[in-house]
Motif scaffolding. Structure first.
Motif, PDB file in Angstrom:
ATOM      1  N   SER A   1       0.839  -1.196   0.000  1.00 50.75           N
ATOM      2  CA  SER A   1       0.000   0.000   0.000  1.00 50.75           C
ATOM      3  C   SER A   1       0.875   1.247   0.000  1.00 50.75           C
ATOM      4  O   SER A   1       1.735   1.413   0.875  1.00 50.75           O
ATOM      5  N   VAL A   2       0.662   2.113  -0.982  1.00 49.88           N
ATOM      6  CA  VAL A   2       1.400   3.378  -1.075  1.00 49.88           C
ATOM      7  C   VAL A   2       0.372   4.500  -1.165  1.00 49.88           C
ATOM      8  O   VAL A   2      -0.334   4.627  -2.165  1.00 49.88           O
ATOM      9  N   THR A   3       0.290   5.309  -0.133  1.00 47.63           N
ATOM     10  CA  THR A   3      -0.710   6.378  -0.075  1.00 47.63           C
ATOM     11  C   THR A   3      -0.202   7.655  -0.718  1.00 47.63           C
ATOM     12  O   THR A   3      -0.949   8.390  -1.352  1.00 47.63           O
ATOM     13  N   THR A   4       1.081   7.933  -0.530  1.00 48.21           N
ATOM     14  CA  THR A   4       1.704   9.144  -1.043  1.00 48.21           C
ATOM     15  C   THR A   4       3.184   8.879  -1.242  1.00 48.21           C
ATOM     16  O   THR A   4       3.757   7.999  -0.590  1.00 48.21           O
ATOM     17  N   LEU A   5       3.803   9.636  -2.134  1.00 48.49           N
ATOM     18  CA  LEU A   5       5.246   9.550  -2.319  1.00 48.49           C
ATOM     19  C   LEU A   5       5.965  10.664  -1.574  1.00 48.49           C
ATOM     20  O   LEU A   5       7.197  10.711  -1.561  1.00 48.49           O
ATOM     21  N   ASP A   6       5.189  11.550  -0.962  1.00 53.31           N
ATOM     22  CA  ASP A   6       5.767  12.659  -0.203  1.00 53.31           C
ATOM     23  C   ASP A   6       6.117  12.188   1.206  1.00 53.31           C
ATOM     24  O   ASP A   6       5.228  11.829   1.980  1.00 53.31           O
ATOM     25  N   ARG A   7       7.388  12.183   1.532  1.00 52.26           N
ATOM     26  CA  ARG A   7       7.843  11.636   2.813  1.00 52.26           C
ATOM     27  C   ARG A   7       7.248  12.398   3.998  1.00 52.26           C
ATOM     28  O   ARG A   7       6.871  11.806   5.007  1.00 52.26           O
ATOM     29  N   ARG A   8       7.150  13.706   3.877  1.00 55.77           N
ATOM     30  CA  ARG A   8       6.626  14.504   4.986  1.00 55.77           C
ATOM     31  C   ARG A   8       5.151  14.206   5.235  1.00 55.77           C
ATOM     32  O   ARG A   8       4.723  14.038   6.381  1.00 55.77           O
ATOM     33  N   THR A   9       4.366  14.130   4.168  1.00 53.70           N
ATOM     34  CA  THR A   9       2.949  13.815   4.317  1.00 53.70           C
ATOM     35  C   THR A   9       2.770  12.424   4.909  1.00 53.70           C
ATOM     36  O   THR A   9       1.933  12.210   5.788  1.00 53.70           O
ATOM     37  N   ALA A  10       3.567  11.460   4.425  1.00 63.34           N
ATOM     38  CA  ALA A  10       3.478  10.097   4.940  1.00 63.34           C
ATOM     39  C   ALA A  10       3.825  10.040   6.421  1.00 63.34           C
ATOM     40  O   ALA A  10       3.155   9.357   7.199  1.00 63.34           O
ATOM     41  N   ARG A  11       4.862  10.751   6.828  1.00 65.14           N
ATOM     42  CA  ARG A  11       5.269  10.706   8.224  1.00 65.14           C
ATOM     43  C   ARG A  11       4.212  11.299   9.126  1.00 65.14           C
ATOM     44  O   ARG A  11       4.020  10.865  10.281  1.00 65.14           O
ATOM     45  N   SER A  12       3.466  12.274   8.628  1.00 65.43           N
ATOM     46  CA  SER A  12       2.401  12.888   9.414  1.00 65.43           C
ATOM     47  C   SER A  12       1.143  12.026   9.423  1.00 65.43           C
ATOM     48  O   SER A  12       0.503  11.859  10.461  1.00 65.43           O
ATOM     49  N   MET A  13       0.805  11.452   8.273  1.00 63.50           N
ATOM     50  CA  MET A  13      -0.451  10.724   8.111  1.00 63.50           C
ATOM     51  C   MET A  13      -0.331   9.256   8.517  1.00 63.50           C
ATOM     52  O   MET A  13      -1.302   8.646   8.967  1.00 63.50           O
ATOM     53  N   GLU A  14       0.874   8.694   8.371  1.00 59.75           N
ATOM     54  CA  GLU A  14       1.131   7.280   8.671  1.00 59.75           C
ATOM     55  C   GLU A  14       2.449   7.196   9.449  1.00 59.75           C
ATOM     56  O   GLU A  14       3.443   6.688   8.935  1.00 59.75           O
ATOM     57  N   PRO A  15       2.493   7.697  10.667  1.00 57.70           N
ATOM     58  CA  PRO A  15       3.770   7.992  11.341  1.00 57.70           C
ATOM     59  C   PRO A  15       4.732   6.837  11.537  1.00 57.70           C
ATOM     60  O   PRO A  15       5.946   7.049  11.551  1.00 57.70           O
ATOM     61  N   ARG A  16       4.259   5.614  11.687  1.00 64.51           N
ATOM     62  CA  ARG A  16       5.187   4.512  11.972  1.00 64.51           C
ATOM     63  C   ARG A  16       5.215   3.452  10.869  1.00 64.51           C
ATOM     64  O   ARG A  16       5.656   2.329  11.095  1.00 64.51           O
ATOM     65  N   THR A  17       4.781   3.846   9.697  1.00 64.19           N
ATOM     66  CA  THR A  17       4.904   2.955   8.551  1.00 64.19           C
ATOM     67  C   THR A  17       6.288   3.136   7.921  1.00 64.19           C
ATOM     68  O   THR A  17       7.013   4.065   8.250  1.00 64.19           O
ATOM     69  N   SER A  18       6.645   2.248   7.001  1.00 65.86           N
ATOM     70  CA  SER A  18       7.869   2.433   6.233  1.00 65.86           C
ATOM     71  C   SER A  18       7.708   3.650   5.329  1.00 65.86           C
ATOM     72  O   SER A  18       6.604   3.979   4.884  1.00 65.86           O
ATOM     73  N   THR A  19       8.818   4.330   5.043  1.00 70.36           N
ATOM     74  CA  THR A  19       8.756   5.492   4.168  1.00 70.36           C
ATOM     75  C   THR A  19       8.331   5.059   2.765  1.00 70.36           C
ATOM     76  O   THR A  19       8.479   3.885   2.397  1.00 70.36           O
ATOM     77  N   PRO A  20       7.813   5.974   1.953  1.00 73.64           N
ATOM     78  CA  PRO A  20       7.422   5.609   0.588  1.00 73.64           C
ATOM     79  C   PRO A  20       8.552   4.969  -0.207  1.00 73.64           C
ATOM     80  O   PRO A  20       8.322   4.000  -0.947  1.00 73.64           O
ATOM     81  N   SER A  21       9.774   5.466  -0.066  1.00 77.08           N
ATOM     82  CA  SER A  21      10.898   4.899  -0.815  1.00 77.08           C
ATOM     83  C   SER A  21      11.187   3.469  -0.378  1.00 77.08           C
ATOM     84  O   SER A  21      11.543   2.612  -1.194  1.00 77.08           O
ATOM     85  N   ARG A  22      11.014   3.180   0.908  1.00 80.24           N
ATOM     86  CA  ARG A  22      11.235   1.819   1.390  1.00 80.24           C
ATOM     87  C   ARG A  22      10.147   0.874   0.882  1.00 80.24           C
ATOM     88  O   ARG A  22      10.410  -0.304   0.617  1.00 80.24           O
ATOM     89  N   ARG A  23       8.940   1.359   0.743  1.00 75.45           N
ATOM     90  CA  ARG A  23       7.868   0.526   0.215  1.00 75.45           C
ATOM     91  C   ARG A  23       8.120   0.187  -1.254  1.00 75.45           C
ATOM     92  O   ARG A  23       7.880  -0.935  -1.696  1.00 75.45           O
ATOM     93  N   LEU A  24       8.614   1.170  -2.003  1.00 77.70           N
ATOM     94  CA  LEU A  24       8.977   0.895  -3.401  1.00 77.70           C
ATOM     95  C   LEU A  24      10.132  -0.094  -3.462  1.00 77.70           C
ATOM     96  O   LEU A  24      10.180  -0.952  -4.354  1.00 77.70           O
ATOM     97  N   GLU A  25      11.045   0.017  -2.509  1.00 78.15           N
ATOM     98  CA  GLU A  25      12.152  -0.949  -2.428  1.00 78.15           C
ATOM     99  C   GLU A  25      11.617  -2.353  -2.161  1.00 78.15           C
ATOM    100  O   GLU A  25      12.119  -3.341  -2.720  1.00 78.15           O
ATOM    101  N   ALA A  26      10.592  -2.444  -1.310  1.00 79.79           N
ATOM    102  CA  ALA A  26       9.991  -3.751  -1.027  1.00 79.79           C
ATOM    103  C   ALA A  26       9.337  -4.332  -2.278  1.00 79.79           C
ATOM    104  O   ALA A  26       9.441  -5.534  -2.548  1.00 79.79           O
TER     105      ALA A  26
END
Length: 384
Positions: free
Chosen positions: A218-243
């Motif tokens: 699941s990738v909600t956004t590629l913006d790291r700042r938005t992800a950290r605010s909206m999904e604080p303890r998930t993997s960063t977007p870049s790490r999800r793409l790496e997965a």
């Protein structure tokens, strides 16, 4: 407590007011940032089934400052069965497993939050800090698969709370569940926001080779700042793409879920997310429109007022335009995708981008003909 004046409401919506701890849509007092650092929800109201609703408030004596921060606590849950059944017509699976109740990822929009009310806990901060682990799940699963009346079909994992949330590093329940499924040649479909899934590539690749496993990231956004605010303890977007890249490189069918699409905030990223996931090796894709059932609505509204006060009205207006004028429409067939012109536009954009990238050309169907039920604990061995 006196009601908030119209002037104060306007100032608060602009993000400039001193009402950092004001009542929001009747949902409760916002918890001080120092107590909820690294968390998604800003409120922690009582569950809807509680006979008494309790809310903290600042009486001017600074007593709220003495309260400790929210820390993750894990309690053992001992269910009698671990496979959950459903007959929803708009869901592609009829059975699932949830190794954990509650989720430390803290996604503000998580539609599983209201389920914490069944435990007498808040769907707010307690949902992401008061967790329940099911260490007996692998044993219970083996027993259910060994039942002579069991008929194999794909088991979905991660459809409610994430099986690879941070506590999985210590508890390893998901890993042991996969070991049981692999031994029985039972198909499994996984949805996660965590790069921790790469830990189990060894098992998943062996299962995928037999047509028994697939994974959706699941990738909600590629913006790291938005992800950290909206999904604080998930993997960063870049790490999800790496997965996605690691899983697909290992021969595991991998898809991307653009979920949820937050109108007016992340919907402009649909094409970019699909482009990035396709380049990483994803072959399938799906999306879900933001859902605001029950206690999720005030949590998301509070988050918007904290993080994006300038977009608060616009986002909610778009949400309601896709939900018949309400915050949420639970009708089957509409709850995932919404309805109306804006929902139609999002759907067409998604379809055009997916077609351009060659996604969803072939849906992976997992095999069930290889299933070998585990031997029951009390089963007598055959003499001949």
């Amino acid at each position: 407590m006196e009601p908030i004046s119209q002037a104060d409401r306007g100032a608060f919506s602009a993000g400039r007011s001193a009402l950092a701890n004001a009542i929001i849509d009747g949902s409760g007092l916002r918890i001080d940032h120092s107590r909820r650092r690294g968390r998604g929800a800003g409120i922690n109201t009582s569950g809807r089934f509680e006979p008494v609703s309790r809310e903290g408030f600042d009486d001017g004596w600074q007593t709220m400052e003495d309260l400790p921060p929210f820390r993750t606590e894990v309690q053992v849950e001992r269910p009698r069965k671990v496979i959950t059944r459903n007959d929803s017509p708009d869901i592609s699976f009829d059975r699932s497993i949830n190794p954990y109740r509650g989720c430390e990822h803290g996604c503000v929009y998580c539609f599983a939050r209201p389920s914490h009310a069944y435990m007498g806990l808040s769907p707010g901060l307690e949902f992401e800090s008061r967790l329940f682990a099911k260490p007996d799940a692998p044993r219970l699963l083996a027993a259910e698969l060994a039942n002579k009346n069991y008929e194999p079909r794909t088991i979905a994992i991660g459809t409610n709370t994430d099986p690879y949330q941070p506590v999985e590093k210590e508890w390893r329940i998901m890993r042991h569940i996969l070991e049981v499924l692999e031994a029985a040649n039972h198909p499994v479909g996984i949805v996660t926001k965590s790069a921790l899934v790469m830990r189990d590539i060894d098992i998943l690749s062996r299962m995928a080779e037999k047509g028994l496993a697939k994974v959706a990231i699941s990738v909600t956004t590629l913006d790291r700042r938005t992800a950290r605010s909206m999904e604080p303890r998930t993997s960063t977007p870049s790490r999800r793409l790496e997965a996605i890249r690691a899983l697909s490189s290992a021969g595991i069918p991998t898809s991307v879920m653009v979920a949820p699409v937050v109108p007016g905030l992340t919907d402009h990223e649909i094409e970019r997310i699909l482009d990035s996931a396709s380049a990483a090796g994803a072959t399938e894709a799906g999306y879900i429109i933001l859902r605001l059932p029950l206690e999720v609505a005030p949590i998301v509204k509070d988050w918007l007022l904290r993080e994006h006060p300038d977009r608060y009205r616009h986002v909610l207006s778009l949400v309601r335009s896709m939900r018949g004028g309400r915050d949420y429409d639970a009708e089957w067939g509409k709850r995932m995708k919404g309805s109306g012109p804006y929902a139609w536009q999002i759907g067409r954009r998604f379809e055009i981008a997916a077609k351009r990238l060659g996604l969803n050309q072939e849906k992976k169907v997992l095999r069930t003909d290889l299933f070998q039920p585990p031997r029951a604990e009390n089963e007598q061995l055959m003499l001949l």
